[in-house]
Design a protein around this motif. Structure first.
Motif, mmCIF file in Angstrom:
data_model
loop_
_atom_site.group_PDB
_atom_site.id
_atom_site.type_symbol
_atom_site.label_atom_id
_atom_site.label_comp_id
_atom_site.label_asym_id
_atom_site.label_seq_id
_atom_site.Cartn_x
_atom_site.Cartn_y
_atom_site.Cartn_z
ATOM 1 N N LYS A 224 0.821 -1.206 0.000
ATOM 2 C CA LYS A 224 0.000 0.000 0.000
ATOM 3 C C LYS A 224 0.859 1.263 0.000
ATOM 4 O O LYS A 224 0.488 2.276 -0.573
ATOM 5 N N ALA A 225 2.013 1.178 0.641
ATOM 6 C CA ALA A 225 2.881 2.355 0.743
ATOM 7 C C ALA A 225 3.409 2.808 -0.615
ATOM 8 O O ALA A 225 3.762 3.975 -0.794
ATOM 9 N N SER A 226 3.488 1.874 -1.573
ATOM 10 C CA SER A 226 4.047 2.220 -2.888
ATOM 11 C C SER A 226 2.997 2.785 -3.842
ATOM 12 O O SER A 226 3.323 3.225 -4.937
ATOM 13 N N ILE A 227 1.714 2.773 -3.422
ATOM 14 C CA ILE A 227 0.624 3.231 -4.279
ATOM 15 C C ILE A 227 0.255 4.666 -3.913
ATOM 16 O O ILE A 227 0.151 5.012 -2.739
ATOM 17 N N ASP A 228 0.082 5.507 -4.918
ATOM 18 C CA ASP A 228 -0.434 6.858 -4.669
ATOM 19 C C ASP A 228 -1.545 7.154 -5.659
ATOM 20 O O ASP A 228 -1.977 6.282 -6.409
ATOM 21 N N GLN A 229 -2.015 8.387 -5.670
ATOM 22 C CA GLN A 229 -3.137 8.747 -6.535
ATOM 23 C C GLN A 229 -2.705 9.633 -7.700
ATOM 24 O O GLN A 229 -3.495 10.409 -8.219
ATOM 25 N N ASN A 230 -1.455 9.493 -8.124
ATOM 26 C CA ASN A 230 -0.936 10.269 -9.253
ATOM 27 C C ASN A 230 -1.268 9.554 -10.560
ATOM 28 O O ASN A 230 -0.655 8.540 -10.889
ATOM 29 N N PRO A 231 -2.267 10.054 -11.327
ATOM 30 C CA PRO A 231 -2.690 9.339 -12.540
ATOM 31 C C PRO A 231 -1.655 9.355 -13.656
ATOM 32 O O PRO A 231 -1.852 8.724 -14.688
ATOM 33 N N GLY A 232 -0.537 10.043 -13.456
ATOM 34 C CA GLY A 232 0.513 10.040 -14.468
ATOM 35 C C GLY A 232 1.328 8.763 -14.465
ATOM 36 O O GLY A 232 2.149 8.548 -15.354
ATOM 37 N N GLN A 233 1.100 7.903 -13.456
ATOM 38 C CA GLN A 233 1.833 6.642 -13.366
ATOM 39 C C GLN A 233 0.954 5.486 -13.875
ATOM 40 O O GLN A 233 -0.061 5.697 -14.510
ATOM 41 N N TYR A 234 1.365 4.257 -13.560
ATOM 42 C CA TYR A 234 0.651 3.088 -14.057
ATOM 43 C C TYR A 234 -0.450 2.682 -13.070
ATOM 44 O O TYR A 234 -0.209 2.625 -11.859
ATOM 45 N N PRO A 235 -1.651 2.390 -13.567
ATOM 46 C CA PRO A 235 -2.735 1.983 -12.660
ATOM 47 C C PRO A 235 -2.454 0.627 -12.024
ATOM 48 O O PRO A 235 -1.834 -0.250 -12.642
ATOM 49 N N VAL A 236 -2.917 0.462 -10.786
ATOM 50 C CA VAL A 236 -2.780 -0.791 -10.058
ATOM 51 C C VAL A 236 -4.134 -1.487 -10.038
ATOM 52 O O VAL A 236 -5.108 -0.961 -9.491
ATOM 53 N N TYR A 246 -2.096 4.320 -8.248
ATOM 54 C CA TYR A 246 -1.094 4.319 -9.314
ATOM 55 C C TYR A 246 0.285 4.068 -8.718
ATOM 56 O O TYR A 246 0.545 4.339 -7.545
ATOM 57 N N ILE A 247 1.176 3.553 -9.575
ATOM 58 C CA ILE A 247 2.512 3.175 -9.124
ATOM 59 C C ILE A 247 3.499 3.441 -10.258
ATOM 60 O O ILE A 247 3.102 3.507 -11.441
ATOM 61 N N GLY A 248 4.772 3.539 -9.917
ATOM 62 C CA GLY A 248 5.770 3.920 -10.925
ATOM 63 C C GLY A 248 6.286 2.791 -11.784
ATOM 64 O O GLY A 248 7.158 3.021 -12.631
ATOM 65 N N SER A 249 5.818 1.567 -11.578
ATOM 66 C CA SER A 249 6.293 0.443 -12.377
ATOM 67 C C SER A 249 5.111 -0.344 -12.914
ATOM 68 O O SER A 249 3.983 -0.185 -12.448
ATOM 69 N N PHE A 250 5.381 -1.231 -13.887
ATOM 70 C CA PHE A 250 4.324 -2.074 -14.436
ATOM 71 C C PHE A 250 4.847 -3.500 -14.558
ATOM 72 O O PHE A 250 6.049 -3.743 -14.610
ATOM 73 N N ASN A 251 3.914 -4.461 -14.576
ATOM 74 C CA ASN A 251 4.303 -5.861 -14.765
ATOM 75 C C ASN A 251 3.481 -6.529 -15.855
ATOM 76 O O ASN A 251 3.421 -7.749 -15.945
ATOM 77 N N THR A 252 2.814 -5.729 -16.685
ATOM 78 C CA THR A 252 2.032 -6.253 -17.805
ATOM 79 C C THR A 252 2.370 -5.458 -19.048
ATOM 80 O O THR A 252 2.855 -4.334 -18.979
ATOM 81 N N ASP A 253 2.093 -6.056 -20.181
ATOM 82 C CA ASP A 253 2.331 -5.353 -21.441
ATOM 83 C C ASP A 253 1.226 -5.623 -22.438
ATOM 84 O O ASP A 253 0.637 -4.709 -22.991
ATOM 85 N N ASP A 254 0.897 -6.894 -22.620
ATOM 86 C CA ASP A 254 -0.075 -7.230 -23.657
ATOM 87 C C ASP A 254 -1.049 -8.297 -23.179
ATOM 88 O O ASP A 254 -1.387 -9.219 -23.908
#
Length: 386
Positions: A224-236, A246-254
């Protein structure tokens, strides 16, 4: 608006009186109107109400202790814990002992409908689980313009409310239409009632287990600590359909299709375009051979099969969906050209009823913003005592 401006200039040019809400509205406790049984049925005549978002909990056949609201004698029902409220102009029974029925006092000099709209402008969120009306909410001061001004404002806001209700009704009708066509188009047994589908699949189609044609994989843990509400990042995406943040990293692509694996939203189907972070309460469903299945066809199929998916879930303790059980779900595999034709039809309906940037949801959102703007403008008055 010019009519109201003229009335204000004529009747209250120096402002209006402000009075406590509790001086204007009296309340009645719901005790004698509470429903006894929760054996609801849509065939029963009397709605059971809550002031919250659900509003109508069901219908009861109890014929005593009915609050006889009507068009001529409406009432505001108010939840004493959450401060949610609703306008009611039909007979009902109450569910909660925390509900209050609000009416204008004989000395109020305010219309109930005007008070209802004024209450919509009060910005207050309870911070504790306590009774709110007497302690806090009734203390809010509200403007009391002359009744003629009140009537003009109510007429304008009622028009906005009616337009919004019409859009909501059309959106609901379109959703039912979408579900009807989805169910028909995906009834691939030669009996859909849609000629071109039945002509292409007169004898039905092949079914395969989801796990035979897709890779089902659990997402990654996210703090939870790594999630914020900045929509400029990747949705969780984790439990449920909406992003947790939102979070600064992603683990999906397609792999846009997901199925919630645990929690209150277990079994719900998600679609996420682009890159995002999939949490460990969500399964990704990735097609192994895209010459066999169209991704959007699989998504619409899973939506149709959601009742079967819900039956695969366990509800002892935390609701959960076992990956091995999900992989056994049978999926229809019509010819790819049939899949794409079905997707073409269903995607148009889906955009019309679900896309927030186009279609009816966008129109409804714009109408609500317009309503809130004019409501706030119309209900802002100068205080005559200052």
């Amino acid at each position: 608006m010019s009519r109201i401006d003229d009335l204000i200039a004529d009747l209250c040019p120096d402002g209006v009186e402000f009075r406590r809400l509790g001086d204007l509205l009296g309340y009645e406790q719901p005790g004698k109107y509470l429903v006894s049984s929760t054996r609801y049925d849509d065939s029963y005549p009397t709605p059971v109400l809550t002031a919250g978002q659900t509003f109508v909990l069901g219908y009861t056949d109890e014929d005593d202790g009915i609050y006889c609201a009507s068009k001529e004698r409406p009432v505001i029902i108010f939840d004493d814990f959450t401060t949610a409220f609703k306008w009611v102009d039909f007979p009902f029974k109450a569910k909660s002992s925390a509900m209050k029925m609000l009416q204008v006092k004989s000395t109020g000099n305010v219309s109930l409908r005007f008070a209802y709209y004024i209450m919509q402008t009060i910005k207050y969120s309870p911070q504790d689980h306590a009774r709110q009306w007497i302690s806090t909410y009734s203390e809010f001061p509200i403007p009391i313009p002359p009744l003629e001004v009140q009537r003009e404002i109510v007429a304008i806001l009622d028009t906005f409310t009616e337009l919004e209700a019409e859009l909501e009704a059309e959106l609901e009708a379109r959703k039912r239409q979408y579900e009807y066509y989805r169910d028909a188009l995906l009834r691939l047994d030669g009996q859909s009632g849609i000629k071109w589908i039945d002509d292409l699949c007169p004898d039905g189609v092949e079914y395969r287990k989801l796990g035979d044609c897709c890779c089902v994989k659990t997402g990654d843990a996210v703090s939870k600590a790594s999630i914020d509400q900045n929509p400029g990042q990747y949705p969780v995406i984790n439990s449920g359909r909406e992003p947790l943040g939102y979070i600064g990293s992603f683990n999906t692509d397609d792999d846009p299709i997901g199925v919630t694996s645990r929690g209150a939203g277990v079994g719900s189907i998600t679609w996420c375009d682009g890159r995002y972070f999939r949490g460990n309460l969500n399964y990704s469903v990735t097609i192994l051979d895209r010459s066999l299945i169209d991704t959007r066809f699989l998504y619409h199929s899973l939506l149709l099969l959601q009742p079967q998916i819900q039956q695969l879930c366990t509800y002892q303790g935390i609701p959960a969906l076992n990956k091995a059980n999900l992989e056994k779900l049978p999926i229809p595999i019509p010819p790819l050209e049939v899949q794409r034709e079905i997707v073409n039809v269903l995607d148009k309906f889906d955009a019309l009823v679900n896309d927030l940037s186009i279609g009816l949801p966008a129109e409804l959102a714009a109408r609500r913003k317009q309503y809130e703007y004019y409501r706030n403008q119309l209900l802002t008055f100068k205080d005559a005592s200052t």
